[in-house]
Enzyme design. Structure first.
Site, short mmCIF file in Angstrom:
data_model
loop_
_atom_site.label_atom_id
_atom_site.label_comp_id
_atom_site.label_asym_id
_atom_site.label_seq_id
_atom_site.Cartn_x
_atom_site.Cartn_y
_atom_site.Cartn_z
N HIS A 526 0.82 -1.21 0.00
CA HIS A 526 0.00 0.00 0.00
C HIS A 526 0.86 1.26 0.00
CE1 HIS A 526 -3.22 2.65 2.15
NE2 HIS A 526 -3.15 2.91 0.87
N HIS A 531 1.50 4.94 -2.83
CA HIS A 531 1.67 6.32 -2.36
C HIS A 531 3.08 6.87 -2.61
CE1 HIS A 531 -2.06 7.07 0.06
NE2 HIS A 531 -2.15 5.75 -0.05
N HIS A 717 -3.94 0.89 -6.50
CA HIS A 717 -4.24 1.48 -5.20
C HIS A 717 -5.62 1.07 -4.70
CE1 HIS A 717 -5.65 4.69 -2.41
NE2 HIS A 717 -4.49 4.39 -1.84
N ASN A 721 -6.36 -0.80 -1.14
CA ASN A 721 -6.81 0.16 -0.14
C ASN A 721 -8.25 -0.06 0.31
OD1 ASN A 721 -6.39 2.81 1.36
ND2 ASN A 721 -8.24 3.24 0.16
N ILE A 865 -6.75 9.04 -0.91
CA ILE A 865 -6.98 8.76 0.50
C ILE A 865 -5.98 7.72 0.97
CG2 ILE A 865 -8.65 6.93 0.05
CD1 ILE A 865 -8.81 9.44 2.96
#
Length: 865
Positions: A526, A531, A717, A721, A865
């Site tokens: 993740h 990110h 993602h 997520n 997010i």
């Protein structure tokens, strides 16, 4: 294309759409400090009333020569070879009834004088003479003779003009390669990119729009006695770069920045229509205010023990809640996001929504089938690989870690393989492994020295059954040798069992596997692989690709909010003592571990087909769908993902080919080449010498690279997520901590395990306080905002005026809608065991669209997010 002339004496009519700085501006939400949550919220809610009651005053404030625009010609130049700049003109009147206005937007009319010698507008300057900033949404020029309407999509904060060294400029909604830019606009285009790059010095201010790189030197607090290694800039701790802030350095370590507010380029801050402002800043509120209250309740007041005593008590988090003192609820309930998340439905009760994994069955999570199924259809489906050799080997340096070869024997496996031998299963690609040995062993001695951390490095071997589902055969639990890591591992092998104490040991072994998996998922699958690795591309895009550039228009939506959410993560989630360190096994070694994994990160392997082939889960086959034959045919993440991947790549190929007819046109694009060089050599500078980087010399390299960026930011993602709370919200199913080794016979812990298997399980995994921390955060992270923009959508229909690009994008959206239908059909196919499983939870994480909230589906364009 721009062309034609103006008739002398006419005026250009324009409409300026903007939003005042208002109640949802990020500064208001991040102002939680000494006044606490309640004080901040009182101010926010007071702002709502103020704005709602003073619409006329708000609109009037933008008139009376407070905002000016100057048109810039795209067809006529001044003496310096730059586009002519028109007369400064001010907003004239408020247009409150414009039907196209979004929520809280205001429209104003403006009229520009011009004559035929000015030419066609291609850009404009804007000045704000007000004290407060405002958000400029768009400018539209109408009825331009011989041309028609011109759109400017702006979406940018405009501060007082004195905040800027150069005037704020916006360009027409056309698309040009650098070499095809109208000559009068070329220097403006270059100057704007210079502004965005900055000079690399000084502390960034709130109003800055500068994109520059820095290492991760702001996670620790050396002056407070809580340092962390600097990640990035060294071969020991390589890491992707983040946006440079330029804050003061710590006294203890002059290479580390002091903790504090994160700089985010102003246009990267969450738009003040975005409801996830409340969600994301809910994280900050949790970290700074609510979680300390939880801790005081559990520890200081001894209001409730820090242990769950039964599985029923865990389920009580969702069914009956936890009683909390009034003072705690009074701090939570005023903030809308926290009230929504915690479901404080009754007085003094903290109650979470039921996770999807137990909505149908309360016990199916315990089955071996579900344990295995979640490796291909859960929240971390990209780690399992096909076993190529037996026994499994290690890539760790034997001089440092000794012999880490697996101790699992053929006999351990074959007892549960129905007569199939290991050799036969290897030959027919029916053995698989979830292997965390190499990721955890180098850190395990240090992790196990942390308070209340007792963990193994795990290997799990699985067998592909005739019905397409997976069956766990053995779990290997390894610890470093007590006399030194260089002496190899001390391992035990646990086999499946369904009765007696052996079944409890097997359940505990599975828990240890999932604790490994939870940590690896959060930190690597993740955080690192989506990110962290995406931020350098977002920075490089803004530094070197003009808003006029076709690749900017292609990629920019896939960076929405990423820099901002990453800054928030450094402040509250991955920082020293932050939420991740509190609630996941690696503790203070968490982000350092992700640096070790980044050493082996390969950009080109992020393409889903390459990833599947590398893990041995697919074989190239031109006759198969997508050119790949899946080794596990019923692999929901791969089956759905390949369709999404192909749709993305087809869209990118169609779009890119509109602007680049040949490889030479890629090579000759100065902005594109600068962007790629910057992203590789600076953004991912610690890996810049790796031979696998695309050289950006061919059309195919451009298509593949853009496809990887879009895939990573959107579908990858989403896959890792939005299932966090649906699966991990039930802490028994996805524990994040392990606090005891499996008890040995003759110990009191062993006797307790025999007497009370549930209590033994609960004393091993995440305790109550850390569960509250974990659940509070992953519920926020698993939610969609009301204004989410999903893959195949744009937040404005005017993102380009290229008709063929719009047609290709429409085909992309239609293809994604078609894929949604296929996903729904597969989820209704009872022969596909892995799509539904014992918990009866259909795999929908790669279903493109979603409603607002906690839905277990939806692919946003970006890591928002």
């Amino acid at each position: 294309m721009l062309g034609g002339i103006f008739n002398k004496g006419q005026k250009i009519k324009g409409t300026v759409v903007l939003m005042p700085k208002n109640v949802l501006d990020f500064n208001a939400i991040t102002s939680i400090g000494s006044g606490g949550v309640t004080g901040a919220v009182t101010g926010v809610l007071g702002g709502v009333t103020s704005v709602a009651g003073n619409l006329v005053d708000t609109a009037t404030a933008f008139l009376s020569r407070n905002v000016s625009l100057q048109l810039i010609s795209a067809t006529q130049t001044d003496a310096n070879g730059k586009g002519k700049v028109g007369k400064e003109t001010y907003l004239e009147s408020h247009l409150p009834t414009l039907p196209t206005l979004g929520a809280r937007q205001d429209a104003f009319s403006i009229f520009f004088e011009y004559d035929a010698s000015f030419g066609i507008p291609g850009a404009f300057y804007i000045k704000n003479f007000k004290t407060d900033e405002f958000y400029l949404v768009s400018v539209t020029l109408e009825d331009i003779p011989n041309h028609g309407t011109i759109h400017f999509v702006c979406n940018s904060w405009i501060y007082n003009f004195r905040s800027y060294q150069k005037n704020r400029i916006f360009f027409v909604n056309d698309t040009y390669l650098p070499s095809a830019t109208p000559a009068p606009l070329l220097k403006y285009r270059e100057e704007e990119l210079e502004t965005l790059r900055g000079d690399g010095t000084g502390k960034r201010k709130d109003y800055d729009r500068i994109y520059d790189y820095d290492v991760y030197n702001d996670l620790g607090d050396p002056d407070g006695g809580n340092p962390r290694p600097i990640l990035g800039g060294s071969s020991i701790y390589p890491y992707p770069r983040r946006v440079r802030t330029g804050r003061e350095r710590t006294r203890t370590d002059p290479n580390s920045e002091k903790p504090g507010e994160m700089y985010v380029p102003r246009d990267e801050n969450f738009g003040h229509l975005k409801s996830s402002d409340f969600l994301t800043y809910g994280i900050k509120s949790l970290s700074q205010n609510v979680l300390p209250l939880f801790k005081s309740v559990i520890f200081d007041l001894n209001f409730t023990p820090n242990e769950f005593d039964s599985f029923d008590e865990v389920r009580g988090l969702y069914e009956g809640g936890i009683k909390l003192p009034t003072n705690v609820l009074s701090q939570i309930s005023p903030l809308p996001v926290l009230k929504e998340i915690f479901r404080t439905d009754g007085e003094n009760v903290l109650q979470f929504p039921p996770p999807h994994v137990i909505k149908v069955s309360k016990s199916a999570w315990m089955t071996d089938e579900e344990f295995a199924r979640e490796m291909v259809a859960g929240v971390n489906p990209g780690v399992i690989r096909c076993l190529q050799e037996f026994p499994p080997l290690s890539t760790l340096d034997p001089t440092l870690y000794g012999d880490q070869t697996s101790t699992i024997t053929k006999e351990n496996l074959e007892i549960n393989m129905g007569g199939v031998t290991v050799e036969q299963a290897l030959g027919s690609q029916r053995l698989f492994i979830l292997d965390y040995q190499d990721a955890f062993i180098p850190y395990l001695t240090r992790i196990n020295s942390l308070p209340n951390a007792k963990a193994y490095a795990t290997r799990t071997i699985l067998f592909l059954k005739e019905d397409g589902s997976l069956k766990p055969l053995a779990i290997e639990l390894s610890k470093p040798h007590p006399d030194g890591d260089n002496l190899g591992a001390v391992s035990k092998v646990v086999l499946p069992a369904s009765e007696g104490v052996d079944s409890t040991i097997w359940l505990l072994a599975k828990a240890h596997v999932i604790v490994n998996d939870s940590g690896y998922h959060q930190l690597m699958s993740h955080w690192l692989n989506t990110h962290a690795v995406m931020e350098p591309f977002a920075i490089a895009t803004n530094r070197h690709l003009s808003v006029l550039h076709p690749i900017y228009k292609l990629l920019y939506p896939h960076y929405r909010d990423t820099i901002n959410i990453n800054g928030l993560a450094r402040q509250s989630l991955i920082n020293a003592g932050g939420i991740i360190e509190q609630s996941f096994l690696p503790g203070k070694y968490s982000i350092e571990m992700s640096s070790a994994v980044y050493k082996n990160w390969v950009f080109t392997d992020q393409a889903l087909p390459a990833d599947l082939i590398k893990r041995g889960l697919a074989v190239a086959d031109p006759s198969a769908p997508h050119g790949l034959r899946l080794v596990i045919e019923d692999y929901p993440y791969a089956v759905d993902g390949l369709e999404i991947w192909d749709a993305i790549k087809t869209w990118v190929e169609e779009y890119v080919s509109l602007y680049y007819p040949t490889d030479a046109s890629v090579q000759q694009d100065t902005e594109l080449q600068a962007f790629w060089k910057d992203a590789v050599e600076k953004g991912h500078g610690d890996l810049k010498d790796k031979p696998w980087w695309p050289k950006m010399q061919t059309l195919e390299e451009l298509i593949q690279s853009c496809s990887i960026i879009i895939w990573t930011a959107s579908a990858l993602h989403a896959a890792v997520n939005f299932g966090q709370y649906p699966y991990g919200g039930y802490i028994l199913n996805r524990p994040t901590l392990s606090r005891r080794f499996i008890p040995e016979p003759g110990t009191k812990e062993y006797d307790e395990m025999v007497k009370s298997p549930q209590k033994a399980y609960l004393r091993t995994i995440t305790p109550k306080y850390q569960t509250l921390v974990d659940l509070s955060v992953i519920e926020i992270l698993s939610r969609h905002a009301s204004d989410e923009v999903y893959l195949g959508q744009r937040d404005t229909p005017n993102w380009t005026n290229h008709t063929k690009a719009l047609e290709a994008f429409k085909r992309f959206g239609n293809k994604l809608a078609e894929i949604e239908g296929k996903i729904n059909a597969r989820n209704n196919d009872s022969s596909l065991k892995n799509r539904f499983g014992p918990v009866q939870l259909p795999y929908t994480l790669l279903h493109r669209s979603s409603e607002e909230g906690l839905t277990f589906k939806g692919i946003p364009n970006s890591i928002s997010i």
